[in-house]
Design an enzyme around this catalytic site. Structure first.
Site, PDB file in Angstrom:
ATOM      1  N   LYS A   1     -41.788  18.059  56.512  1.00  0.00           N
ATOM      2  CA  LYS A   1     -41.249  17.647  55.212  1.00  0.00           C
ATOM      3  C   LYS A   1     -39.881  18.273  54.970  1.00  0.00           C
ATOM      4  CE  LYS A   1     -45.818  16.873  53.243  1.00  0.00           C
ATOM      5  NZ  LYS A   1     -46.826  17.339  52.280  1.00  0.00           N
TER       6      LYS A   1
ATOM      7  N   SER B   1     -43.609  21.826  51.753  1.00  0.00           N
ATOM      8  CA  SER B   1     -44.881  22.531  51.617  1.00  0.00           C
ATOM      9  C   SER B   1     -46.024  21.549  51.809  1.00  0.00           C
ATOM     10  CB  SER B   1     -44.966  23.192  50.236  1.00  0.00           C
ATOM     11  OG  SER B   1     -46.120  23.995  50.138  1.00  0.00           O
ATOM     12  N   ASP B   2     -47.150  22.076  52.252  1.00  0.00           N
ATOM     13  CA  ASP B   2     -48.342  21.254  52.401  1.00  0.00           C
ATOM     14  C   ASP B   2     -49.564  22.130  52.181  1.00  0.00           C
ATOM     15  OD1 ASP B   2     -49.113  18.425  53.195  1.00  0.00           O
ATOM     16  OD2 ASP B   2     -50.471  19.619  54.433  1.00  0.00           O
ATOM     17  N   THR B   3     -50.626  21.536  51.673  1.00  0.00           N
ATOM     18  CA  THR B   3     -51.869  22.251  51.392  1.00  0.00           C
ATOM     19  C   THR B   3     -53.043  21.475  51.959  1.00  0.00           C
ATOM     20  OG1 THR B   3     -50.951  23.152  49.331  1.00  0.00           O
ATOM     21  CG2 THR B   3     -53.349  23.181  49.553  1.00  0.00           C
TER      22      THR B   3
ATOM     23  N   ALA C   1     -48.889  25.910  53.529  1.00  0.00           N
ATOM     24  CA  ALA C   1     -47.731  26.284  54.332  1.00  0.00           C
ATOM     25  C   ALA C   1     -46.470  26.011  53.538  1.00  0.00           C
ATOM     26  CB  ALA C   1     -47.714  25.495  55.637  1.00  0.00           C
TER      27      ALA C   1
END
Length: 189
Positions: free
Chosen positions: A53, A70-72, A107
């Site tokens: 991203k 960011s990623d979850t 992250a």
């Protein structure tokens, strides 16, 4: 911190959290394929997506300041649980989380044309045992439809949580302390 960044995310939660750091930012969304690679472990998946991203933002021409991606993911039994596909998928997910401890991995990545730096934050979250009525009522609230793992700790889903070990803000979608530290490190490189 008066640094300016780009936020490569359409998430209102990430926007709100980033504003708490006092960082000036411009928000935009990127279209990234979030499908896991064959045999990709959850930690590798979430970090790859955050980096993807951030780097996608750079490729779109956002190059005059760092891009934050960011990623979850919610993980139980080493399996990543994404956003619920439908009500049946949601019910199955909540029944797995019910009465158990799962991990939420978030992250964070910063990227420019010449550099990318990332980290992963893991938080353990324990749910109470849920009734079928609680699960159905929660689905009907429309809150879980766009949430990793089918719940939002900052909303109605927070009432299911009996214990948390780690970063609350990571579970919401952007770990504040780690994001600030990563940005400081990134800017020193």
């Amino acid at each position: 911190m008066t640094t300016a960044v780009y936020l490569a995310s359409a998430s209102p939660r990430r926007k709100e959290l980033l504003s708490q750091l006092g960082v000036e930012f411009t928000q935009f969304s990127v279209d990234a394929d979030e499908s896991p690679l064959p045999n990709e472990q959850p930690r590798a998946l979430v970090e790859r997506l955050a980096r993807l991203k951030a780097q996608s933002g750079v490729e779109l021409g956002y190059t005059d300041r760092p891009v934050l991606g960011s990623d979850t993911v919610v993980v139980i039994d080493n399996e990543s649980l994404g956003k619920p596909r439908d009500k049946n998928d949601f019910i199955h997910t909540l029944k797995r989380l019910s009465g158990n401890t799962h991990q939420v991995l978030t992250a964070v990545a910063f990227a420019t044309q010449n550099n990318v730096l990332s980290c992963v934050v893991s938080t353990d979250v324990t749910f109470k045992t849920l009734t079928d009525e609680e699960i159905n009522t929660y689905w009907d609230s429309n809150e879980p439809q766009d949430k990793a793992g089918g719940y939002g700790i900052q909303g109605l889903g927070g009432r299911f949580v009996t214990h948390i070990a780690g970063s609350y803000f990571s579970v919401v979608g952007l770990p504040l302390y780690e994001t600030e530290q990563l940005l400081k490190t990134f800017l020193r490189r």
